[in-house]
Scaffold this motif. Structure first.
Motif, PDB file in Angstrom:
ATOM      1  N   LYS A  23      56.145  49.414  56.253  1.00 15.54           N
ATOM      2  CA  LYS A  23      57.005  48.956  55.658  1.00 15.54           C
ATOM      3  C   LYS A  23      58.396  49.529  56.367  1.00 15.54           C
ATOM      4  O   LYS A  23      59.444  48.783  56.467  1.00 15.54           O
ATOM      5  CB  LYS A  23      57.044  49.279  54.263  1.00 15.54           C
ATOM      6  CG  LYS A  23      56.264  48.089  53.484  1.00 15.54           C
ATOM      7  CD  LYS A  23      56.012  48.274  52.060  1.00 15.54           C
ATOM      8  CE  LYS A  23      55.131  47.202  51.461  1.00 15.54           C
ATOM      9  NZ  LYS A  23      54.456  47.621  50.323  1.00 15.54           N
ATOM     10  N   LEU A  53      55.819  41.861  52.242  1.00 16.64           N
ATOM     11  CA  LEU A  53      56.124  43.204  52.191  1.00 16.64           C
ATOM     12  C   LEU A  53      57.498  43.391  51.816  1.00 16.64           C
ATOM     13  O   LEU A  53      57.994  44.189  50.991  1.00 16.64           O
ATOM     14  CB  LEU A  53      55.888  43.572  53.630  1.00 16.64           C
ATOM     15  CG  LEU A  53      54.610  43.580  54.194  1.00 16.64           C
ATOM     16  CD1 LEU A  53      54.574  44.058  55.806  1.00 16.64           C
ATOM     17  CD2 LEU A  53      53.586  44.553  53.338  1.00 16.64           C
ATOM     18  N   MET A  57      58.887  45.470  48.584  1.00 12.67           N
ATOM     19  CA  MET A  57      59.891  46.733  48.705  1.00 12.67           C
ATOM     20  C   MET A  57      60.962  46.099  47.612  1.00 12.67           C
ATOM     21  O   MET A  57      61.581  47.081  46.885  1.00 12.67           O
ATOM     22  CB  MET A  57      60.452  46.642  49.930  1.00 12.67           C
ATOM     23  CG  MET A  57      59.494  47.330  50.912  1.00 12.67           C
ATOM     24  SD  MET A  57      60.058  47.924  52.538  1.00 12.67           S
ATOM     25  CE  MET A  57      59.937  46.291  53.308  1.00 12.67           C
TER      26      MET A  57
END
Length: 125
Positions: A23, A53, A57
């Motif tokens: 990430k 992803l 986040m």
């Protein structure tokens, strides 16, 4: 003898990985390329994977790490790191550097001295 020490730092938010090496790499690629799709292509991943992803986040931190802008028929959209995204990335990279420095110290050397090149065929050897 080859001694490999693998340390992967992952920050968890409930069951989700809020930040990890992949990430962090994606955040850097978004910063460099200005879009999620271009960042994904640069990293060899699909747009869908990159978007998922980013979604994780953005849901795990107090504020989103990535801000997107919608595209039009004449101009594609884009993405950029938010100020919080830049801060989280910088702290994560600093944490990685600190762990890497600690992992190259005397304890690592002591473990290397005690480790065999290959496993024994059995415990009785």
């Amino acid at each position: 003898m080859t001694f490999t020490l693998k340390i992967k730092i992952q920050l968890l938010c409930g069951p989700e990985i809020a930040m990890g090496p992949g990430k962090a790499d994606l955040l850097e690629a978004i910063g460099a390329h200005g879009s999620i799709s271009a960042a994904g292509r640069a990293m060899g991943m699909s747009y869908r994977r990159a978007w998922l992803l980013v979604d994780v986040m953005n849901r795990c931190w107090r504020e989103p790490l990535v801000e997107t802008s919608a595209g039009s028929s004449q101009h594609g959209g884009g993405a950029r790191l938010t100020p919080l995204g830049q801060t989280v990335l910088a702290h994560y990279r600093a944490l990685q550097a600190g762990v890497a420095a600690a992992a190259s110290g005397p304890d690592r050397a002591a473990l290397v001295d005690l480790l065999l090149d290959e496993p024994k065929a059995s415990q009785k050897d």
